[in-house]
Design a protein around this motif. Structure first.
Motif, PDB file in Angstrom:
ATOM      1  N   LEU A 116       0.811  -1.205   0.000  1.00 22.03           N
ATOM      2  CA  LEU A 116       0.000   0.000   0.000  1.00 22.03           C
ATOM      3  C   LEU A 116       0.844   1.254   0.000  1.00 22.03           C
ATOM      4  CD1 LEU A 116      -2.683  -1.037   2.549  1.00 22.03           C
ATOM      5  CD2 LEU A 116      -2.904  -0.853   0.121  1.00 22.03           C
ATOM      6  N   ASN A 117       2.153   1.119  -0.201  1.00 23.80           N
ATOM      7  CA  ASN A 117       3.060   2.247  -0.343  1.00 23.80           C
ATOM      8  C   ASN A 117       3.146   3.115   0.901  1.00 23.80           C
ATOM      9  OD1 ASN A 117       4.933   3.563  -1.775  1.00 23.80           O
ATOM     10  ND2 ASN A 117       3.526   4.905  -2.841  1.00 23.80           N
ATOM     11  N   TYR A 118       2.911   2.499   2.038  1.00 24.58           N
ATOM     12  CA  TYR A 118       3.057   3.258   3.276  1.00 24.58           C
ATOM     13  C   TYR A 118       4.504   3.234   3.751  1.00 24.58           C
ATOM     14  CZ  TYR A 118       1.855   4.688   8.022  1.00 24.58           C
ATOM     15  OH  TYR A 118       1.762   5.339   9.211  1.00 24.58           O
ATOM     16  N   LEU A 119       5.212   2.153   3.412  1.00 22.20           N
ATOM     17  CA  LEU A 119       6.617   2.030   3.782  1.00 22.20           C
ATOM     18  C   LEU A 119       7.427   1.821   2.519  1.00 22.20           C
ATOM     19  CD1 LEU A 119       6.764  -0.599   6.624  1.00 22.20           C
ATOM     20  CD2 LEU A 119       7.063   1.818   6.859  1.00 22.20           C
ATOM     21  N   ASN A 120       8.690   2.203   2.578  1.00 22.28           N
ATOM     22  CA  ASN A 120       9.560   1.859   1.461  1.00 22.28           C
ATOM     23  C   ASN A 120      10.053   0.444   1.606  1.00 22.28           C
ATOM     24  OD1 ASN A 120       9.362   4.402   0.403  1.00 22.28           O
ATOM     25  ND2 ASN A 120      10.980   5.170   1.717  1.00 22.28           N
ATOM     26  N   PHE A 121      10.426  -0.161   0.497  1.00 25.54           N
ATOM     27  CA  PHE A 121      10.809  -1.572   0.524  1.00 25.54           C
ATOM     28  C   PHE A 121      12.262  -1.684   0.935  1.00 25.54           C
ATOM     29  CE2 PHE A 121      10.014  -5.860  -0.404  1.00 25.54           C
ATOM     30  CZ  PHE A 121      11.209  -6.394  -0.847  1.00 25.54           C
ATOM     31  N   ASN A 122      12.473  -2.091   2.175  1.00 29.03           N
ATOM     32  CA  ASN A 122      13.834  -2.183   2.677  1.00 29.03           C
ATOM     33  C   ASN A 122      13.894  -3.426   3.524  1.00 29.03           C
ATOM     34  OD1 ASN A 122      16.309  -1.769   3.697  1.00 29.03           O
ATOM     35  ND2 ASN A 122      15.822   0.103   4.795  1.00 29.03           N
ATOM     36  N   ILE A 123      14.568  -4.456   3.038  1.00 31.56           N
ATOM     37  CA  ILE A 123      14.444  -5.749   3.704  1.00 31.56           C
ATOM     38  C   ILE A 123      15.117  -5.744   5.067  1.00 31.56           C
ATOM     39  CG2 ILE A 123      16.491  -6.968   2.894  1.00 31.56           C
ATOM     40  CD1 ILE A 123      14.156  -9.104   2.084  1.00 31.56           C
ATOM     41  N   ILE A 124      15.987  -4.760   5.293  1.00 27.18           N
ATOM     42  CA  ILE A 124      16.651  -4.709   6.594  1.00 27.18           C
ATOM     43  C   ILE A 124      15.662  -4.375   7.701  1.00 27.18           C
ATOM     44  CG2 ILE A 124      18.386  -3.482   7.929  1.00 27.18           C
ATOM     45  CD1 ILE A 124      20.048  -3.369   5.480  1.00 27.18           C
TER      46      ILE A 124
END
Lengths: 158, 272
Positions: A116-124
């Protein structure tokens, strides 16, 4: 019922422990779903409704999204029913299922929020949130399991 | 006669598929309206939240008393740096005012409302905190929240007795702040665009002339952009660097707040 309320309040108090270390994130309300499983005496519908309402209240107080946690708590209670139908309810299965539930919860919330594009995709962030919430929750569930031993013995003999 | 608990009903596959897909669609629609930083909470949500946090506050009250002594010493030590920064900012504003006499309100006018942190970092992925002042104390959305050490974040949602504050150290891209860096006697302007969680630095972009910037320069808010008042300390410059594409310079700023340790905060309200 009392376990649920106590877990809820302890969640709040223990969230202050973050200032001492980065590895102490509490998720006690989630684990209380495992601990109240023996009290429902195999009446599964009540268990589902209870976990849905508890998820709703957890949602409204601690995060501001209404139904996300409620549906995830509901799915977790369904998974727990499947697990405890197959395996016995002893301390080892409680421990392993709690680890499984923590990973499941973090993963699902992370995926939905990224979609939903609330967070950026950062696997850490995902990995760090998982390992930082493991220690405290494992200690908590083992302690409370030992305290509740009596009722669980009654449950096992049925 | 005992009834069988598990009666195997024959449910056709189609109804199950339809049921699951309808629930997923309803779920997605609800989430779309609900996961939004800028939304106002409904009345039911506000009452439940206030009730539950009130119960939590009763149990957390003894812990606050224990923590009090340490806090007072730390607050006294860190007020010095913040007031140094405010004095520099006021001098700059007075100089500008002497040249331009037609301003209605200064960028640095604000009221202060003190609040305690109830629970910390328990929202999704630890981007928010909850404080115990709400709309009853005239707190509205988008007000700046500071501690004695510097800027913490801004208010995103309020209920009657509590508010949710989004931290400046959260990872998403909705958090851009316009900042100024004090270099010798002049100010350079830039935009604080993100926070590097692994190393613990803010990243400031868009500064036009970076050759005079050295480590230790103070970074504060400008007050332009209508959200944060001006002159609030954000941090100190640590180093200069090139961005990911090696085209423009970025500046790494160490936050002035202790990221994990604040119990008492102040909400700033602009005098309009």
């Amino acid at each position: 019922m009392i376990i649920v309320i106590i877990s809820f309040i302890l969640d709040n108090i223990f969230s202050r422990l973050i200032k001492y270390s980065n590895l102490l994130y509490p998720l006690f309300s989630l684990l209380s779903l495992i601990l109240i499983y023996p009290y429902f005496n195999r009446k599964d519908n009540n268990y589902y409704i209870f976990s849905f309402i508890f998820g709703l209240i957890y949602d409204i107080t601690y995060t501001d999204t209404i139904f996300l946690s409620a549906f995830i708590f509901l799915s977790i209670s369904y998974l727990l029913r499947l697990i405890f139908n197959k395996f016995n309810y002893n301390y080892l299965s409680v421990l392993l299922s709690s680890i499984f539930i923590i990973i499941y919860f973090r993963l699902v919330t992370y995926l939905i929020l990224v979609l939903l594009n609330y967070l950026n995709f950062n696997i850490i962030t995902l990995i760090s949130s998982i390992y930082s919430s493991l220690i405290l929750n494992i200690i908590y569930i083992l302690l409370v399991y030992i305290l509740l031993n009596k009722k669980i013995l009654i449950f096992k003999t049925k | 006669m005992k009834r069988n608990i598990n009666i195997n009903k024959k449910v056709s596959k189609n109804t199950v598929i339809i049921f699951i897909s309808v629930t997923i669609i309803i779920f997605a629609v609800i989430l779309n309206f609900v996961i939004n930083d800028a939304r106002n909470l409904t009345f039911i949500e506000k009452t439940i939240k206030d009730g539950a946090l009130f119960i939590n506050k009763i149990f957390a009250f003894p812990l606050n008393i224990i923590n009090n002594d340490n806090e007072i010493k730390k607050i006294e030590e860190s007020i010095k740096k913040q007031s140094e920064n405010e004095i520099n900012n006021l001098k700059k504003e007075l100089n500008e005012l002497k040249n331009n006499l037609e301003i209605n309100n200064l960028l640095s006018d604000y009221d202060k409302i003190n609040a305690t942190v109830i629970n910390r970092n328990l929202g999704y992925f630890y981007n928010t905190i909850t404080i115990d002042k709400g709309s009853k104390d005239k707190i509205k959305k988008d007000m700046a929240v500071i501690s004695s050490q510097g800027l913490i974040g801004k208010v995103i949602k309020t209920t009657r007795y509590n508010s949710t504050v989004k931290l400046l150290t959260s990872d998403d891209s909705y958090n851009k702040v316009s900042v100024q860096i004090k270099v010798n006697e002049k100010y350079l302007y830039g935009i604080l665009s993100s926070f590097d969680k692994e190393n613990g630095y803010y990243i400031v972009e868009g500064v036009s002339d970076t050759k005079d910037i050295k480590a230790g320069d103070l970074v504060s808010t400008t007050g332009m952009g209508d959200i944060f008042p001006s002159g609030i300390l954000i941090g100190e410059v640590v180093s200069k660097d090139l961005d990911n594409f090696e085209i423009s310079a970025i500046i790494k700023v160490k936050p002035s707040i202790n990221i994990n340790n604040f119990n008492y905060v102040t909400v700033l309200r602009r005098n309009q």
